[in-house]
Design an enzyme around this catalytic site. Structure first.
Site: not given
Ligand code: UD1
Ligand code: CA
Length: 449
Positions: A11-13, A18, A78, A409
């Site tokens: 997942l990297a969307a 920050r 996504q 040189s």
């Molecule tokens: C998530 C976990 C949490 C965990 C934490 C660890 C969930 C609901 N929560 O929380 O339990 O402790 O990671 O770091 O999974 N992303 C998408 N599309 C979206 C949402 C997120 O690609 O719609 C990707 C983000 O870019 C990121 C990753 O998923 O790389 C995690 O998403 P983020 O929103 O950071 O989750 P946390 O709230 O940190």
């Protein structure tokens, strides 16, 4: 290693606001490699046969970068960020191909080690439907808490949805999961968004699987493996951890680092046994160092290949395409680019060697410059074996000095010099006896007036 097929969904969307950056967060580099590429690497080492990247923010840039670090990965966009479960489902078509194991990973967790992923896959092989990788961060704030009962994982509760009791739990969701391919789509399709953030949480599949009587367990990874990067301070923290690990690995493999904390490696640096690296050396990407090389202090290397027992620096700069043969010597304040320095050749001081070959045993004097560029094109300098180039000479390329050629040189050499010839490319010295004194007297009397 298991013969089970495995799809890794990364997942990297996310935008990564920050980071305060025009670059998508997961393309920020650790040890010279985008952090998401570290994640791909770990997945592949853990046996992922296919990789699906879920992208959104900066999709074009992400796709272009992925062509380099994961050319076989599928990319899935996504469109709206509706939560981690929604993000995983963006790769529905990939999952639908049917895999034994699905590994879900985050692109911003670059230090994840393959062993932790392998351990999670092993639990799937033993019959678990969902395996969550947990960890114990110094402060659990912000992480999902793992709720266990009798050795089984019953739920993951996001911080915002926790009761006060649940919030006290120190065992947290690192963000990585292994899910049985047989159930993955079904479980994900069962996720709703009735929670504090109104998002489709991937973590909800834990409760869904439990409700269906499937086995769900947690494994534990070291804190440093699960570090998530949200800002540049955390990026630097991850870099420091990565470097520390790599230095130790280098030393245990037979490389001497006199002051390890001052040596920086890239993700692909190779260093042979009995090589000694002095303090403050930086390895950019693409460096291969053989055995018994000495790299003196304050040297900067990138895209360079160095054969056994060569000697580099102090204060040397090897740029991409530098190719040093055995026992070659590149000394202080020397810059080398796209050039082969053959066996035993010496370029000891204050020199630029670009687009060149320096034959075996040749000696290049201090201040020699290969003039390889006329403002439009680059040209080649070919210096034969055993040649001697006197100090402060300019070799205007394209140019060829034969084997054993000798350059006086201070020369500016614009024409080829045949084998064993001696070439002068400078005005002859003129000495006028007494003229120095005469000049001084004339100047002194002019100043009095
Ligand atoms: C998530 C976990 C949490 C965990 C934490 C660890 C969930 C609901 N929560 O929380 O339990 O402790 O990671 O770091 O999974 N992303 C998408 N599309 C979206 C949402 C997120 O690609 O719609 C990707 C983000 O870019 C990121 C990753 O998923 O790389 C995690 O998403 P983020 O929103 O950071 O989750 P946390 O709230 O940190
Ligand atoms: Ca996060």
């Amino acid at each position: 290693m298991t013969s089970r097929t495995c799809l890794s969904i990364i997942l990297a969307a996310g935008e990564g606001t920050r980071m305060k950056s025009a670059l998508p967060k997961v393309l920020h580099r650790i040890a010279g490699l985008p952090m998401v590429a570290h994640v791909v690497k770990a997945a592949e080492i853990a046996g992922a046969t296919d990789v699906a990247l879920v992208i959104g923010h900066g999709a074009d840039e992400m796709r272009k970068a992925a062509e380099k670090f994961a050319p076989h990965a599928g990319t899935f966009v996504q469109e709206q960020r509706l939560g981690t479960a929604h993000a995983v489902l963006a790769a529905r078509d990939a999952m639908a191909k049917g895999y034994d194991d699905i590994l879900v990973m985050f692109g911003d967790t670059p230090l994840i080690d393959a062993a932790a992923l392998g351990a999670a896959r092993a639990k799937l092989a033993e019959g678990a439907a969902v395996v969550v990788i947990g960890f114990r961060p110094p402060s659990p704030a912000g992480y999902g808490r793992l709720i266990e009962k009798g050795g089984k994982l019953t739920a993951i509760r996001e911080e915002k949805d926790c009761t006060d009791e649940e919030r006290k739990i120190g065992f947290c969701n690192a963000g990585m999961m292994a899910v049985s391919g047989k159930y993955a789509l079904d479980l994900l399709d069962g996720v709703g968004n009735a929670n504090a953030k109104g998002e489709y949480y991937l973590t909800d599949i834990v409760e869904i699987a439990n409700a269906r009587g499937l086995e769900v367990v947690a494994t534990e990874a070291g804190y440093e493996n699960a570090l998530g990067i949200n800002n540049r301070a955390e990026l630097a923290e991850a870099e420091a951890i990565w470097q520390k690990r790599r230095r130790r690995e280098a030393m245990l493999s037979g490389v001497t680092l006199i002051a390890p904390e001052t040596v920086y490696f890239s993700y692909d640096t190779e260093v042979g046994q009995d090589t000694v690296v002095e303090p403050n050396v930086f390895f950019g990407p693409g460096v291969k160092i053989a055995d018994g090389v000495k790299i003196h202090a304050f040297s900067h290397l990138e895209g360079a290949t160095v054969a056994a027992n060569a000697d580099i620096g102090p204060y040397a700069r090897l740029r991409p395409g530098s190719d040093l043969a055995a026992k070659a010597k590149v000394g202080n304040f020397v810059e080398v680019k796209n050039a082969r320095i053959e066996a035993g050749a010496k370029v000891n001081h204050l020199t630029y060697i670009g687009d060149a070959r320096i034959g075996a045993g040749a000696n290049i004097g201090a201040g020699t410059i290969t003039c390889n560029y006329d403002g439009y094109s680059k040209f080649f300098t070919d210096i034969g074996a055993g040649a001697f180039v006197g100090s402060n000479s300019s070799l205007v390329a394209p140019i060829k000095l034969g084997d054993g050629a000798y350059i006086a040189s201070g020369s500016v050499i614009t024409e080829d010099v045949p084998e064993d010839a001696l070439a002068f490319g400078r005005a002859r010295q003129k000495t006028l006896p007494g003229k120095g004194k005469e000049l001084r007297e004339r100047r002194a009397s002019a100043a009095k007036k």
